[in-house]
Design a protein around this motif. Structure first.
Motif, short mmCIF file in Angstrom:
data_model
loop_
_atom_site.label_atom_id
_atom_site.label_comp_id
_atom_site.label_asym_id
_atom_site.label_seq_id
_atom_site.Cartn_x
_atom_site.Cartn_y
_atom_site.Cartn_z
N LYS A 63 10.26 41.44 35.66
CA LYS A 63 10.79 41.27 37.02
C LYS A 63 10.14 40.09 37.74
N LEU A 64 8.90 39.78 37.40
CA LEU A 64 8.26 38.61 38.01
C LEU A 64 8.98 37.33 37.58
N TRP A 65 9.33 37.22 36.30
CA TRP A 65 10.07 36.05 35.82
C TRP A 65 11.47 36.00 36.45
N MET A 66 12.10 37.17 36.57
CA MET A 66 13.45 37.20 37.20
C MET A 66 13.39 36.67 38.62
N MET A 67 12.44 37.18 39.42
CA MET A 67 12.36 36.76 40.82
C MET A 67 12.04 35.28 40.92
N LYS A 68 11.17 34.78 40.04
CA LYS A 68 10.83 33.35 40.07
C LYS A 68 12.08 32.51 39.79
N GLY A 69 12.84 32.86 38.77
CA GLY A 69 14.04 32.10 38.48
C GLY A 69 15.08 32.22 39.58
N GLN A 70 15.24 33.41 40.18
CA GLN A 70 16.24 33.57 41.25
C GLN A 70 15.86 32.76 42.50
N ILE A 71 14.57 32.72 42.82
CA ILE A 71 14.15 31.90 43.97
C ILE A 71 14.42 30.43 43.69
#
Length: 929
Positions: free
Chosen positions: A698-706
């Motif tokens: 989820k940390l990688w997901m949020m980084k990519g979405q931002i």
């Protein structure tokens, strides 16, 4: 010549005389005649391939012993000439086809065969595609009605038998246009309607005489008229002759009554549709039974009912009264006689019965029913009780007619006459005052020491009069007394008694009953499991207080069992009010302070009630009992952020990162900064979290979405790729990267990403669905169908694949596909949701509601199902049904679903309430088509 012997004449006879002509012979052909044939010579038409009968075959060629020139000479005879093909024979003397030609033909044939094999696969594939496309555009009737044929399984045997016969819907002219029907007119019609006046004769000139069967000119009167009276008399004479022929010659008595035969027949036909012969046989049999055994009441009753069925009510009455005379002590006969007679006569009959059988309860009750006035009914019952004072049924019937005061007096006498009737004792106790009722119940216990209803009634009486402390004592004494008197204590019966006590409003009695028998006959190791089942059973029956009493007893026996506290808390949340839930949770955290869920439920209850300080206090106590608990930290952060206390929430998260740095705490910290539009701080927190927890997807997901939000697509792609290296099993990361590549227009890369994801995660239906949708969005329908077939082979139980496959089919074959999906994934909520959408697309809204309810019963956390349900009620339902769906959705708090997560996980909607999310998702879900 006369002297020439006969033998010489025979010897000189010509050889061709009397011999049939040879084939192809034409008379006079040597003199220039031309042959011809007629239709009679040719015969019927024949096919060109039929074998000829050689009737007119061409003359056979005679072998001539000549040289080759003469043999090759053309035959120009007329018999060898044909009008169309000319003279027979070959145009060439030699056959031009030789061995070289044969070899060449074989070579060409081999080459053609080889070329045909090369094109065979392509040709067959093209033929299959054309056939499949044709079948999709024009499906067979068998395919169109396959769903209806499958529904024939549900047709019951009664439905098959009740299918109406196909009648002839044509009118009379179409059915039989040339038929002529002649129906003879009876003389009554002729005599009544002839010329509008009554007449007994018919004028022969009128032509009506021919309409009467059997009439002739010889039957006319001397005056030339037809006498109708004489015809009727002749018919009656003929009937008498026929009836005389069937008379019994042995006994001299006629078997058939000539005068009453037709009358009996006519009276029988309208009321009974059976065979008259069967009636007569039954009558003779019953007559034999009565004569053989006249003291057998059922024979008289059957005979009377037979006459009643055939319409002879008076004969039935006569028979039954005769039976009553023979069997004066049979109450069945008297009751049947009263039923057959008119009301006035029936009262007389039943009075005779009461005199003959004064101890028959049924006779007296029938006598009371025949009376129309209330006073007369009471008089009958009192007279009956004089003869039968120990009849409980008579006492109950008599009491029902009286006023309360008179009924109390009657019941006091009734319990003296029937001291073993529990119903009479309880009825008397209900009519008495409190003190007298106690005395009545004590007497009832002395007379009937083995009945539990008396004890439970006593407990209800004490509870109704405010003596709560006596209820439990009475129930305990009841168990002891019944056990000492040999009564078996049945848990099911006592639980049923407790449910009835709750329905009557006696809550304390209900609780005392549960407490007294809940442990009866249960082993110590089975107590928890058995009691939880009992609580669920009572809750399903609507007995809330019984279930609450069971939970209370279980918690008293197992105070440290967190599972029982949780079940009791969920029960109070569903069936109780906020106060009872909070009281229970306070006791729960006192006994189980390490249970985070109980603390959080208490804090949430206070927060939903608007008491934020109380919720903070509960969470602070929870911190003391569970230091460094992630759930409690995050609950406190959510409480502060939902109440716009963002700085307090940040400080709490900072403390949590310092004391309990978990990946979820890091993710929630970054999400709060992202929601507050501080993307730089959010990225720093994510970098820190990725450094500490690189395998948390989820940390990688949020980084990519931002980064996508900031339009840094290359950085987002790099973040997703790095995340997939660390978390190759994260399906969401694969789908996010593929969606990014498709968004950038790199369709081939998107396909490659999804294929890699499938290789790393075999058997995952979500990745297959994403790949199929990529092809559909690109317009590659054939490739998408091929991929769907492969996907279903690899993942035969993936519900998301079957749900997608249903709506990829043409409309006529969707039902068949849905049946296959239900066979493979019977309990998959996504498949059930797809079936409900299928019913919606067909306009079957009630069916759609039923299937949506099945989906939500199976998985209430599926937000898409709630959205479709709300949209259905918005378009086809009422305000009440829509409000009910909204209420149920808020109580369920769904978190999953394809369309649901697009709205609820959107960072712009991070504070959106549940009802608004439902409305928004329902507006975005596509209509089923």
């Amino acid at each position: 010549m006369a002297n020439v012997p006969g033998g010489m004449a025979t010897k000189n006879k010509k050889h061709f005389l009397g011999v049939p002509a040879p084939l192809g012979y034409v008379a006079g052909v040597g003199r220039g005649a031309t042959g011809f044939t007629t239709r009679s010579d040719i015969g019927p038409a024949r096919d060109a391939n039929d074998v000829s009968d050689d009737r007119h075959a061409p003359p056979s060629k005679r072998k001539k012993q000549k040289d080759e020139d003469e043999e090759d000479e053309e035959d120009l005879n007329d018999s060898n000439y044909d009008e169309f093909s000319g003279y027979g024979g070959s145009l060439f003397s030699k056959d031009p086809y030789d061995k070289d030609d044969e070899e060449a033909d074989a070579i060409y044939e081999a080459v053609d065969k080889r070329m045909d094999e090369k094109r065979k696969d392509y040709r067959e594939k093209r033929l299959r595609e054309e056939l499949e496309r044709y079948r999709q555009e024009r499906p067979k009737i068998q395919q169109q009605f396959s769903d209806l044929k499958r529904c024939l399984v549900e047709v019951s045997d009664d439905d098959w038998r009740n299918i109406p016969e196909v009648g002839d819907a044509r009118n009379k002219k179409m059915r039989n246009p040339r038929a002529e029907k002649f129906t003879p007119l009876p003389d009554s019609v002729l005599s009544r309607n002839l010329g509008g006046e009554s007449s007994s004769t018919i004028d022969p000139a009128s032509g009506l005489a021919s309409a009467i069967p059997g009439t002739a000119t010889g039957m006319l009167t001397p005056t030339g008229d037809l006498d109708l009276r004489k015809i009727g008399q002749a018919r009656n004479s003929l009937m008498n002759v026929k009836l005389s022929q069937v008379s019994d010659s042995v006994s001299g008595q006629t078997v058939v009554d000539p005068k009453g035969y037709l009358t009996d027949l006519q009276s029988m036909i309208p009321t009974y549709g059976g065979d008259i012969n069967d009636i007569k046989k039954a009558r003779l049999l019953l007559k034999s039974v009565r004569e053989t055994n006249p003291n057998h009441p059922p024979a008289w009753i059957a005979s009377a009912r037979l006459e009643e069925v055939t319409g002879k009510v008076q004969a039935a009455r006569n028979l039954i009264m005769k039976g009553c005379e023979v069997n004066q002590k049979s109450e069945d006969l008297w009751l049947e006689a009263a039923r057959l007679q008119p009301p006035d006569v029936a009262r007389t009959v039943i009075a005779q019965a009461a005199r003959q059988i004064p101890t028959s309860v049924r006779v007296w009750i029938k006598a009371a029913e025949l009376e129309t006035e209330l006073k007369a009914k009471k008089k009958v019952f009192r007279k009956a009780l004089e003869h039968i004072p120990n009849s409980v049924r008579l006492w109950k019937a008599a009491v029902e007619l009286e006023e309360p005061d008179d009924a109390r007096i009657l019941l006091s006498r009734a319990v003296e006459c029937c001291p073993t009737s529990v119903d009479l004792w309880l009825a008397l106790a209900r009519l008495e005052t409190y003190e007298n009722a106690r005395k009545v119940l004590n007497k009832a216990r002395e007379n009937i020491p083995t009945d539990r209803q008396i004890w439970t009634t006593a407990a209800k009486l004490e509870e109704a009069n405010g003596n709560s402390h006596m209820v439990e004592k009475i129930i305990e004494r009841a168990v002891m007394s019944l056990t000492s008197n040999g009564v078996e204590i049945s848990r099911d019966q006592w639980f049923k008694e407790a449910v009835e006590a709750e329905k009557s409003g006696s809550v304390l009695t209900c609780q005392a009953l549960i407490k007294s028998v809940i442990g009866h006959g249960v082993d110590d190791e089975d107590r928890k499991h058995t009691w939880m089942e009992d609580a669920d059973t009572c809750a399903n029956q609507g007995a809330i207080e019984c279930a609450r009493a069971i939970y209370a007893h279980a918690l008293a026996a197992f105070p440290s069992k967190k599972s029982i506290w949780l079940r009791a808390a969920y029960f109070e949340k569903a069936n109780g009010d906020r106060q009872t839930l909070e009281n229970l949770l306070q006791r729960a955290v006192a006994h189980c302070p390490q249970s985070e869920v109980l603390w959080l439920m208490g804090a949430k209850s206070k927060w939903l009630a608007g008491d934020v300080p109380a919720a903070r206090g509960i969470l602070s106590l929870a911190f003391q009992a569970n230091p460094n608990s992630e759930e409690i930290w995050l609950a406190a952060v959510k409480l502060e952020s939902e109440n716009n206390e963002y700085e307090r929430a940040k400080r709490l998260l900072a403390k949590a990162r310092g004391s309990a740095p978990t990946p979820r705490v890091m993710m929630k910290s970054a999400k709060l900064e992202w929601a507050l539009q501080d993307t730089s701080t959010a990225m720093k927190l994510l970098e820190e979290g990725i450094t500490k927890f690189p395998d948390y997807p989820k940390l990688w997901m949020m980084k990519g979405q931002i980064e996508e939000q900031l339009d840094k697509l290359d950085s987002a792609q790099a973040s997703y790729n790095q995340g997939l290296k660390k978390c190759p099993n994260s399906i969401v990361l694969w789908t996010l990267l593929a969606a990014l590549e498709e968004k950038r227009g790199h369709l081939t890369k998107a396909r490659s990403v999804l294929e890699k994801g499938r290789l790393r995660n075999p058997g995952n239906g979500v990745l297959w669905v994403e790949a199929i949708r990529v092809e559909l969005r690109a317009g590659m329908v054939a490739i998408a169908n091929s991929m769907m077939a492969k996907a279903l082979q690899e993942c035969p139980t993936a519900g998301v694949l079957w749900a997608e496959a249903i709506f990829m089919e043409p409309r006529p074959s969707r039902k068949t596909k849905s049946v296959d999906a239900l066979k493979k994934c019977e309990h998959d909520p996504i498949v059930l949701l797809a079936v409900s959408k299928l019913f919606w697309s067909e306009g079957k809204y009630q069916k759609c509601r039923e299937w949506l309810n099945r989906v939500l019963k199976l998985d209430s956390d599926l937000g898409d199902a709630w959205a479709y349900y709300y949209k259905l009620e918005t378009m086809q339902g009422t305000d009440e049904s829509r409000a009910d769906v909204m209420k149920r959705c808020i109580a369920a708090e769904p978190h999953h679903g394809e369309y649901w997560c697009k709205v609820s996980k959107n960072i712009e909607n991070w504070k959106m309430p549940m009802d608004q999310i439902l409305v928004d998702v329902a507006a975005h879900v596509p209509l089923p088509t």
